[in-house]
Structure formats: C-alpha cells, structure tokens
Design a protein around this motif. Structure first.
Motif, PDB file in Angstrom:
ATOM      1  N   GLY A  55       1.212  -1.458  -0.206  1.00 25.88           N
ATOM      2  CA  GLY A  55      -0.067   0.170  -0.022  1.00 25.88           C
ATOM      3  C   GLY A  55       1.027   1.132   0.258  1.00 25.88           C
ATOM      4  O   GLY A  55       1.714   0.944   0.185  1.00 25.88           O
ATOM      5  N   GLU A  56       0.120   2.704   0.572  1.00 27.24           N
ATOM      6  CA  GLU A  56       0.768   3.257   0.161  1.00 27.24           C
ATOM      7  C   GLU A  56       1.904   3.904   1.510  1.00 27.24           C
ATOM      8  O   GLU A  56       1.830   2.678   2.733  1.00 27.24           O
ATOM      9  N   GLY A  57       2.815   4.020   1.731  1.00 23.32           N
ATOM     10  CA  GLY A  57       4.290   4.200   2.629  1.00 23.32           C
ATOM     11  C   GLY A  57       3.507   4.539   3.998  1.00 23.32           C
ATOM     12  O   GLY A  57       3.463   3.485   4.651  1.00 23.32           O
ATOM     13  N   ASP A  58       2.731   5.561   4.289  1.00 22.32           N
ATOM     14  CA  ASP A  58       2.120   6.312   5.459  1.00 22.32           C
ATOM     15  C   ASP A  58       1.387   4.970   6.203  1.00 22.32           C
ATOM     16  O   ASP A  58       1.427   4.141   7.749  1.00 22.32           O
ATOM     17  N   ALA A  59       0.600   3.748   4.447  1.00 26.57           N
ATOM     18  CA  ALA A  59      -0.807   3.174   5.205  1.00 26.57           C
ATOM     19  C   ALA A  59       0.679   1.641   5.936  1.00 26.57           C
ATOM     20  O   ALA A  59      -0.246   1.891   6.964  1.00 26.57           O
ATOM     21  N   VAL A  60       0.919   1.574   4.887  1.00 29.81           N
ATOM     22  CA  VAL A  60       1.759  -0.075   5.416  1.00 29.81           C
ATOM     23  C   VAL A  60       2.686   0.661   6.728  1.00 29.81           C
ATOM     24  O   VAL A  60       2.650  -0.519   8.233  1.00 29.81           O
ATOM     25  N   ALA A  61       3.647   1.832   6.838  1.00 27.09           N
ATOM     26  CA  ALA A  61       4.244   2.030   8.326  1.00 27.09           C
ATOM     27  C   ALA A  61       2.594   1.652   9.592  1.00 27.09           C
ATOM     28  O   ALA A  61       3.275   1.545  10.900  1.00 27.09           O
ATOM     29  N   GLU A  62       1.704   2.343   9.053  1.00 27.46           N
ATOM     30  CA  GLU A  62       0.557   2.719  10.737  1.00 27.46           C
ATOM     31  C   GLU A  62       0.331   1.551  11.104  1.00 27.46           C
ATOM     32  O   GLU A  62       0.348   0.450  12.077  1.00 27.46           O
ATOM     33  N   VAL A  63       0.039   0.421   9.552  1.00 26.88           N
ATOM     34  CA  VAL A  63      -0.219  -1.093   9.972  1.00 26.88           C
ATOM     35  C   VAL A  63       1.035  -1.662  10.602  1.00 26.88           C
ATOM     36  O   VAL A  63       0.226  -2.657  11.550  1.00 26.88           O
ATOM     37  N   PHE A  64       2.210  -1.470  10.413  1.00 28.21           N
ATOM     38  CA  PHE A  64       3.429  -2.436  10.862  1.00 28.21           C
ATOM     39  C   PHE A  64       3.684  -1.823  11.841  1.00 28.21           C
ATOM     40  O   PHE A  64       3.339  -3.013  13.156  1.00 28.21           O
ATOM     41  N   ASP A  65       3.184  -1.160  12.280  1.00 29.06           N
ATOM     42  CA  ASP A  65       3.442   0.210  13.619  1.00 29.06           C
ATOM     43  C   ASP A  65       2.361  -0.843  14.492  1.00 29.06           C
ATOM     44  O   ASP A  65       2.463  -1.352  15.751  1.00 29.06           O
ATOM     45  N   GLY A  66       1.366  -1.212  13.621  1.00 31.37           N
ATOM     46  CA  GLY A  66       0.524  -1.638  15.316  1.00 31.37           C
ATOM     47  C   GLY A  66       1.035  -3.385  15.524  1.00 31.37           C
ATOM     48  O   GLY A  66       0.855  -3.933  16.254  1.00 31.37           O
ATOM     49  N   ILE A  67       1.914  -4.099  14.624  1.00 32.84           N
ATOM     50  CA  ILE A  67       1.598  -5.684  14.612  1.00 32.84           C
ATOM     51  C   ILE A  67       3.088  -5.585  15.527  1.00 32.84           C
ATOM     52  O   ILE A  67       3.191  -6.373  16.699  1.00 32.84           O
ATOM     53  N   ARG A  68       3.198  -4.749  15.141  1.00 33.55           N
ATOM     54  CA  ARG A  68       5.129  -4.580  15.896  1.00 33.55           C
ATOM     55  C   ARG A  68       4.372  -4.117  17.721  1.00 33.55           C
ATOM     56  O   ARG A  68       5.692  -4.712  18.360  1.00 33.55           O
ATOM     57  N   GLN A  69       3.441  -3.785  17.843  1.00 34.90           N
ATOM     58  CA  GLN A  69       2.780  -3.578  19.115  1.00 34.90           C
ATOM     59  C   GLN A  69       2.029  -4.494  20.207  1.00 34.90           C
ATOM     60  O   GLN A  69       1.723  -4.610  20.968  1.00 34.90           O
ATOM     61  N   ASP A  70       1.829  -5.121  19.290  1.00 36.14           N
ATOM     62  CA  ASP A  70       0.503  -6.383  19.361  1.00 36.14           C
ATOM     63  C   ASP A  70       1.866  -7.753  19.388  1.00 36.14           C
ATOM     64  O   ASP A  70       1.783  -8.039  19.527  1.00 36.14           O
ATOM     65  N   PRO A  71       0.450  -7.656  21.416  1.00 35.18           N
ATOM     66  CA  PRO A  71       2.003  -8.846  21.727  1.00 35.18           C
ATOM     67  C   PRO A  71       1.760 -10.263  22.045  1.00 35.18           C
ATOM     68  O   PRO A  71       2.428 -11.160  22.087  1.00 35.18           O
ATOM     69  N   ARG A  72       0.763 -11.090  20.349  1.00 37.46           N
ATOM     70  CA  ARG A  72       0.960 -11.566  19.974  1.00 37.46           C
ATOM     71  C   ARG A  72       1.753 -12.434  19.449  1.00 37.46           C
ATOM     72  O   ARG A  72       2.228 -13.011  18.691  1.00 37.46           O
ATOM     73  N   HIS A  73       2.984 -11.179  18.746  1.00 40.92           N
ATOM     74  CA  HIS A  73       3.809 -11.168  17.791  1.00 40.92           C
ATOM     75  C   HIS A  73       5.034 -10.971  18.776  1.00 40.92           C
ATOM     76  O   HIS A  73       5.386 -10.431  20.385  1.00 40.92           O
ATOM     77  N   ARG A  74       6.041 -12.002  19.134  1.00 37.69           N
ATOM     78  CA  ARG A  74       7.785 -11.500  19.432  1.00 37.69           C
ATOM     79  C   ARG A  74       8.451 -11.980  18.140  1.00 37.69           C
ATOM     80  O   ARG A  74       8.752 -12.725  17.193  1.00 37.69           O
ATOM     81  N   ARG A  75       9.563 -11.471  18.163  1.00 42.09           N
ATOM     82  CA  ARG A  75      11.503 -11.648  17.162  1.00 42.09           C
ATOM     83  C   ARG A  75      10.764 -11.007  16.377  1.00 42.09           C
ATOM     84  O   ARG A  75      10.536 -11.881  14.837  1.00 42.09           O
ATOM     85  N   ILE A  76       9.998 -10.101  15.596  1.00 42.00           N
ATOM     86  CA  ILE A  76       9.758  -9.292  14.749  1.00 42.00           C
ATOM     87  C   ILE A  76      10.932  -8.734  13.852  1.00 42.00           C
ATOM     88  O   ILE A  76      11.511  -7.778  14.008  1.00 42.00           O
ATOM     89  N   THR A  77      11.280  -9.816  12.157  1.00 43.36           N
ATOM     90  CA  THR A  77      12.407  -9.045  11.490  1.00 43.36           C
ATOM     91  C   THR A  77      12.027  -8.525  10.131  1.00 43.36           C
ATOM     92  O   THR A  77      10.752  -9.487   9.656  1.00 43.36           O
ATOM     93  N   VAL A  78      12.048  -8.229  10.262  1.00 44.64           N
ATOM     94  CA  VAL A  78      12.058  -7.143   8.922  1.00 44.64           C
ATOM     95  C   VAL A  78      12.646  -8.258   7.369  1.00 44.64           C
ATOM     96  O   VAL A  78      13.799  -7.697   8.169  1.00 44.64           O
ATOM     97  N   LEU A  79      11.963  -8.651   6.892  1.00 43.30           N
ATOM     98  CA  LEU A  79      13.212  -9.027   5.760  1.00 43.30           C
ATOM     99  C   LEU A  79      12.944  -8.128   4.495  1.00 43.30           C
ATOM    100  O   LEU A  79      13.924  -8.143   3.589  1.00 43.30           O
ATOM    101  N   LEU A  80      12.069  -7.693   4.041  1.00 44.14           N
ATOM    102  CA  LEU A  80      12.461  -6.833   2.770  1.00 44.14           C
ATOM    103  C   LEU A  80      11.060  -5.202   2.907  1.00 44.14           C
ATOM    104  O   LEU A  80       9.900  -5.615   3.710  1.00 44.14           O
ATOM    105  N   ARG A  81      11.264  -4.689   2.670  1.00 43.57           N
ATOM    106  CA  ARG A  81      10.357  -3.067   2.402  1.00 43.57           C
ATOM    107  C   ARG A  81      10.675  -2.370   1.567  1.00 43.57           C
ATOM    108  O   ARG A  81      12.301  -1.909   1.192  1.00 43.57           O
TER     109      ARG A  81
END
Length: 150
Positions: A55-81
């Motif tokens: 998606g648009e850069g700001d929208a992708v960043a917003e969704v990913f920020d939410g994922i990084r704060q989601d307690p269901r995830h750990r060891r989050i690693t960006v592979l490609l951006r």
C-alpha cells in the motif's frame, strides 16, 4: 505517494493460534486494511508468521507499527521493505494461509522447501530475504488459500 511493500516474519508469543483465532485475526485485518488501502497475505506455519503488506508508505507503516505493538508477536524481523511498481496481492484486503503442522506442501519447489524447519526457518529466511516473496507467491497461486476475504 508511491506503493510500498513490507515483508516481515515473527514468532507467536504465547499459545499457538487456532483456526478460529486466525479467522478472527483475518476479519480484523480486512476491516483495518480496507480502510487504509492495504493488501497482502499472511502465511502461518507452526508458531511463525510471515506477512506481506502492500500500500501507500504511510499506511504500510501504520499497519506495521500496530503489528509491532501487538502482544501476539515476538521476534519481529523485517525481511524486505521498499517501493514496488504494482501490487502482487491486490485482490485481497488480506488473505491467510495456514500451513498444516508446519509442513511444506508436497509439491513445494525444491529451492523453497528448506525454508521450512518445524514451521518457518527464520535463520534461512533472514539470510535470503528475497525468497520470502517467492514463498508467499507460491502459496497464493499454487496451494490455494484456506482463508480469504476480498
């Protein structure tokens, strides 16, 4: 603003999700992604997630920020951006593929099969991030999706 994509991997924090949990996660993702113009695919395998967001850069960043704060995830690693000319998963606000028991598909190409080791092989994916898109594309096109919402 130009299109961006982001592919990340993460581990489940806590108990592994059930199919019902993944369906609920998908429904929430679809609602949020439609609002933001995000498309993509989530691959789940034996305690690990791999997801592409487009998606648009700001929208992708917003969704990913939410994922990084989601307690269901750990060891989050960006592979490609980075920027992309067109969406690869544009037909879905989000799709989800659950790889049963963390086993790859029997017809998975030989070059992609080593990316599974009791689920997603984080070490190999991190070492060869470009193949993450190949793996996601393979499951979207050749294996069918268990959960989809357009």
């Amino acid at each position: 603003m130009p299109l961006q994509h982001l592919i990340y991997i993460s581990m489940v924090a806590g108990a592994e999700p059930s199919l019902a949990d993944l369906q609920s996660l998908l429904a929430t993702s679809v609602r949020n992604n439609r609002r933001l113009g995000i498309t993509g695919l989530l691959l789940y395998a034996h305690g690990g997630y791999m997801q592409v967001l487009e998606g648009e850069g700001d929208a992708v960043a917003e969704v990913f920020d939410g994922i990084r704060q989601d307690p269901r995830h750990r060891r989050i690693t960006v592979l490609l951006r980075g920027p992309v000319e067109q969406r690869s998963f544009g037909q879905w606000a989000m799709a989800c593929r659950w790889v049963d028991n963390g086993e790859p598909a029997p017809d998975l190409p030989a070059e992609l099969a080593p990316l599974f080791h009791d689920g997603l092989d984080f070490k190999r994916l991190h070492a060869r991030p470009g193949v993450a898109m190949e793996l996601l594309t393979y499951y979207a096109r050749n294996n069918g999706l268990l959960l989809t919402v357009a």
